[in-house]
Scaffold this active site. Structure first.
Site, short mmCIF file in Angstrom:
data_model
loop_
_atom_site.label_atom_id
_atom_site.label_comp_id
_atom_site.label_asym_id
_atom_site.label_seq_id
_atom_site.Cartn_x
_atom_site.Cartn_y
_atom_site.Cartn_z
N ASP A 54 0.82 -1.22 0.00
CA ASP A 54 0.00 0.00 0.00
C ASP A 54 0.86 1.27 0.00
OD1 ASP A 54 -2.14 -1.84 0.41
OD2 ASP A 54 -1.90 -1.65 2.59
N GLU A 264 -11.65 0.32 -2.97
CA GLU A 264 -10.78 0.87 -1.92
C GLU A 264 -9.62 1.63 -2.56
OE1 GLU A 264 -9.45 -2.59 0.27
OE2 GLU A 264 -8.24 -3.32 -1.37
#
Ligand code: FUB
Length: 369
Positions: A54, A264
């Site tokens: 991420d 997301e």
């Protein structure tokens, strides 16, 4: 193993129906398996000493800083709510602008330091303002509800000192800060399924709400959220807003549109005055992007920016260094395990019409953009 259990408990016709559904209702898994068959990685992991994921990349103090999740093997059983992503701290990575001298900094923030947080340090981001560095992070609180926290440091690599409470009005996961040319800072966030965004559709957390989406395929999909930050960067300065992602006819992207709907990892960058929101489509494993002339949207869907990676999650950020755009992402080259990921980066370009030249990170990939 599961089949053995089922075959002893369920009659043969039911078992056959189950097998049929398993084999036909599985687009995301098929994409993923295809990539796993013969992954031919174009780029190498940035670090191999720890697992990282991420990546949110920024330039601070003439160096690239990457705010990433720190993946660990916590023993959590893999499920659709991300139970296996059970991270407990953050390490910041940094490197020179030419990619040399990659450094893994000591722990920047630990879940034990955050009074309100219980678990699940998922994807973070950071910003610089007023001479301070701000780390934005999601975590589950003592009631198992995701909130967003902010922690402050004098140095880009931390250590960061957390605020005693989560940001007021915050929820869900994947905070991403965008600081506009006029200095206004906005926080974008949200993620469905394990990120719980679907449970906030009525303005409060519905603990009995759906585990995935709202279950109405022809309805508008659940959209990401955003709000402007206060000058001190510690709170929202306005009500949290929903950001609409629409098609070229102005209609909202629908729940059933799995290759275009928001899942997301929202991320904003600005190119030639246009705001680009890129995001993960989750169970179809793509990074999609949409554009707007306004940070509040609506954002018009434009296309796929990145093909599926090896692993389940696809999560990215973008960064301009001199005149070149870079794309930071992760896959699971080092471990082969969904929850033990490694950060990588590559370049990407905008075409003259403003569209993004799709980012291809596997040699010989036959993914069609
Ligand atoms: O790292 C945990 C979660 O996986 C992130 O918050 C999501 O974006 C996905 O990458």
């Amino acid at each position: 193993m599961p089949f053995k259990f089922i075959s002893t408990k369920i009659s043969l016709p039911i078992f056959i129906v189950f097998l049929f559904v398993s084999c036909t209702n599985n687009t995301g898994t098929q994409l993923q398996e295809k990539n796993n068959l013969n992954p031919d990685f174009k780029n190498s992991a940035l670090v191999s000493e720890i697992y990282t994921a991420d990546p949110s990349a920024h330039i601070f103090e003439n160096r690239i800083y990457i705010y990433a999740s720190h993946d660990i093997d916590s023993g959590g059983i893999e499920d659709d709510s991300g139970n296996h992503f059970n991270m407990i701290d953050y390490h910041v990575l940094s490197m020179n602008l030419d990619g040399s001298d990659v450094t893994i900094h000591p722990v920047a923030l630990s879940v034990d330091d955050v009074a309100w947080a219980e678990s699940k340090f998922w994807a973070p981001d950071a910003a610089f303002k007023n001479g301070k560095y701000y780390l934005y992070f999601p975590a589950k609180d003592k009631d198992n509800i995701f909130k967003l926290g902010v922690a402050v440091s004098d140095k880009p690599e931390g250590p960061f000192t957390p605020q005693p409470e989560p940001m007021k009005g915050s929820y869900s996961i994947d905070p991403a800060v965008f600081v506009d040319d006029d200095g206004s800072a906005y926080l974008y966030f949200g993620g469905i399924w394990g990120g719980q965004l679907q449970r906030w559709e009525n303005g409060f957390y519905d603990k009995n709400g759906s585990l995935k989406d709202l279950g109405v395929p022809d309805a508008a999909s659940i959209m990401p959220r955003m709000a402007k930050l206060t000058d001190d960067m510690l709170e929202f300065s306005e009500e949290v807003q929903t950001i609409d992602i629409i098609d070229e006819d102005g209609n909202p992207i629908l729940t059933k549109d799995l290759e275009r709907r928001f899942f997301e990892a929202p991320w904003i960058h600005k190119h030639k005055g246009v705001y680009y929101m890129s995001y993960s489509t989750g169970d179809t494993h793509l990074i999609a992007y949409a554009t707007s002339d306004n940070p509040y949207g609506p954002f018009v869907y434009q296309g796929t920016m990145h093909e599926p990676v090896q692993g389940w999650t696809n999560h990215h950020s973008t960064l301009k260094i001199a005149n070149q755009w870079y794309f930071f992402y992760h896959d699971t080259e080092l471990s082969g395990k969904t929850h033990l990921r490694n950060v990588k980066f590559t370049t990407f370009d905008h075409k003259s019409d403003g569209s993004i030249d799709p980012v291809k990170t596997y040699f010989g990939s036959d993914f069609r953009f």
